[in-house]
Design a protein around this motif. Structure first.
Motif, PDB file in Angstrom:
ATOM      1  N   THR A   2      -9.478  -9.618   0.176  1.00 28.89           N
ATOM      2  CA  THR A   2      -8.746  -8.500  -0.405  1.00 28.89           C
ATOM      3  C   THR A   2      -7.274  -8.556   0.005  1.00 28.89           C
ATOM      4  OG1 THR A   2      -9.110  -7.040   1.489  1.00 28.89           O
ATOM      5  CG2 THR A   2     -10.827  -7.108  -0.203  1.00 28.89           C
ATOM      6  N   ASP A   3      -6.456  -7.794  -0.715  1.00 37.17           N
ATOM      7  CA  ASP A   3      -5.034  -7.706  -0.365  1.00 37.17           C
ATOM      8  C   ASP A   3      -4.859  -7.140   1.039  1.00 37.17           C
ATOM      9  OD1 ASP A   3      -4.345  -8.731  -2.808  1.00 37.17           O
ATOM     10  OD2 ASP A   3      -3.931  -6.772  -3.727  1.00 37.17           O
ATOM     11  N   GLU A   4      -5.743  -6.215   1.424  1.00 29.85           N
ATOM     12  CA  GLU A   4      -5.649  -5.630   2.766  1.00 29.85           C
ATOM     13  C   GLU A   4      -5.887  -6.693   3.840  1.00 29.85           C
ATOM     14  OE1 GLU A   4      -7.782  -2.189   5.547  1.00 29.85           O
ATOM     15  OE2 GLU A   4      -8.516  -2.594   3.510  1.00 29.85           O
ATOM     16  N   HIS A   5      -6.907  -7.520   3.624  1.00 27.65           N
ATOM     17  CA  HIS A   5      -7.195  -8.573   4.600  1.00 27.65           C
ATOM     18  C   HIS A   5      -6.046  -9.574   4.665  1.00 27.65           C
ATOM     19  CE1 HIS A   5     -11.689  -7.630   3.950  1.00 27.65           C
ATOM     20  NE2 HIS A   5     -11.269  -7.067   5.068  1.00 27.65           N
ATOM     21  N   ARG A   6      -5.499  -9.911   3.497  1.00 25.87           N
ATOM     22  CA  ARG A   6      -4.385 -10.851   3.463  1.00 25.87           C
ATOM     23  C   ARG A   6      -3.185 -10.273   4.219  1.00 25.87           C
ATOM     24  NH1 ARG A   6      -4.616 -11.565  -1.393  1.00 25.87           N
ATOM     25  NH2 ARG A   6      -5.716 -13.565  -1.461  1.00 25.87           N
ATOM     26  N   SER A 345     -16.545 -17.333   1.631  1.00 28.96           N
ATOM     27  CA  SER A 345     -15.784 -16.147   2.000  1.00 28.96           C
ATOM     28  C   SER A 345     -16.427 -15.357   3.132  1.00 28.96           C
ATOM     29  CB  SER A 345     -15.613 -15.245   0.776  1.00 28.96           C
ATOM     30  OG  SER A 345     -16.870 -14.862   0.253  1.00 28.96           O
TER      31      SER A 345
END
Length: 398
Positions: A2-6, A345
């Motif tokens: 996710t964008d949050e993890h990135r 993933s």
């Protein structure tokens, strides 16, 4: 991902890199002997900054590393002159503008090539039929040196890289194909293992990426994929990979070594559980599964790929069983994260969460913040990936 993890990976990697900007912060955090090194010191932090595209900081760290190198002996790609050579060869390939350090890459390649030839000669004249760790492994020996020479060859330094690359290929092929009866060519008697590594009186054949057969297997397979093929290479890759499949424990996972007595008795019935690290890059599933993945692609062998995938899937099932230490690359969770592109993933997510939850005090590449920052930056997509010179070459992950 996710964008949050990135974003979490990106923020943490940038925070670590910023703290490692001053050369003094690195040099004073380790011993004087370690200050120049790739594994612990300035050559490692220079590689980090180069891969992030910060040429100014990378050059400062390369210069500082060269100033404290002194008379450090030749010793593979993680310490001594080879550490600075490997850092320069990979790091300069990530910097878009050519500067004075780019001109050092051919010289660095020549040094590593000569070192590979010297190790090959040492093995040819050795009184024993076995090859010591310092000849073949990923840290000190031909597997690690050979992988950096592959980078050099691919980035334009063919004349300088070719002699050492040929020496590495032929020596490791010969080692794997050496007939020692029930014991493979990388088996070593007990007295030939380092004093810090306990092995049974019957000696042992080591399995892992750092010091075992997975390192030569990964190098030979990557060389094959790059079009560098020597006589016997196909058989050596197949033989080493099949050996790892034969000695796999349920999971699958792998013991850190197989004793001479167990080799003599054969894999049926399987030996009891052998103590030692099993879930880190150096000894364990991430490194071994990565080597099998390279072998599977090199030979077009689905069985190798299936075993590698199953092993990494199994590793992802329960983080509480991991025997990793800290967030670093060699013994820690960052090594799992760097290997996770071969494992899907779920493994990447679990490794990322583990890395982000752990503090790291040391500055270096193998066990400290530089390696952790590189793994997280790669995970976040911050690196301009160089197909010919991936930073994970120093780990034989790619």
């Amino acid at each position: 991902m996710t964008d949050e993890h990135r974003a979490l990976s990106a923020t943490k990697s940038q925070e670590l890199a910023l703290a490692l900007g001053p050369t003094r912060a690195v040099a004073t955090a380790v011993s004087a002997r370690a200050a120049h090194t790739l594994c612990y010191g300035l050559a490692g932090t220079a590689l980090l900054h180069a891969c992030l595209g910060d040429a100014t900081t990378a050059v400062r760290h390369w210069n500082a590393a060269s100033q404290v190198l002194g008379d450090a002996p030749a010793d593979g790609i993680h310490t001594g002159p080879g550490a600075l050579a490997a850092s320069l060869i990979i790091g300069t390939a990530h910097l878009p503008e050519r500067g004075p350090h780019h001109a050092l890459a051919p010289r660095a390649t020549s040094w590593l090539s000569a070192r590979a030839q010297a190790l090959a000669q040492l093995q040819r004249t050795s009184p024993g039929s076995w090859a010591p760790w310092a000849v073949y492994d990923a840290i000190k020996g031909l597997s690690g040196i050979g992988r950096i020479l592959l980078v050099s060859h691919a980035t334009g330094h063919r004349a300088e890289a070719t002699p050492g690359l040929h020496a590495a290929l032929t020596t490791l092929i010969r080692m794997i194909l050496t007939d020692q009866g029930t014991r493979p060519g990388w088996w070593l008697p007990a007295h030939a293992h380092p004093p810090s590594v306990p092995v049974p009186p019957s000696g042992a054949a080591t399995t892992g990426m750092a010091h075992g057969i997975a390192g030569p297997l990964a190098f030979l397979a990557l060389a094959h994929l790059a079009g560098h093929i020597a006589p016997g290479q196909h058989d050596a890759i197949a033989g080493a990979a099949h050996w790892l499949l034969t000695w796999a424990d349920p999971g699958p996972s792998w013991p850190p070594h197989v004793s001479g007595a167990d080799l003599d008795a054969g894999p049926t019935p399987p030996p009891g559980v052998i103590p030692g690290r099993r879930t880190a890059w150096c000894y364990g599933t991430p490194g071994i599964a990565t080597a099998l993945t390279h072998a599977g692609h090199a030979l077009g062998e689905p069985a190798f790929l299936r075993t590698a995938t199953a092993a990494l899937d199994h590793l992802a099932t329960d983080v509480s069983t991991w025997d990793t230490e800290g967030p670093g690359l060699c013994h820690g969770a960052a090594g799992v994260l760097a290997s996770a592109r071969h494992g899907g993933s779920r493994l990447a997510a679990r490794a990322r969460d583990t890395v982000l939850s752990l503090p790291s005090a040391a500055p270096g590449l193998l066990g400290g913040r530089a390696g952790t920052a590189l793994a997280l930056a790669d995970d976040a997509g911050l690196l301009a990936r160089q197909r010919a010179a991936p930073w994970e070459s120093v780990l034989l992950i790619s």
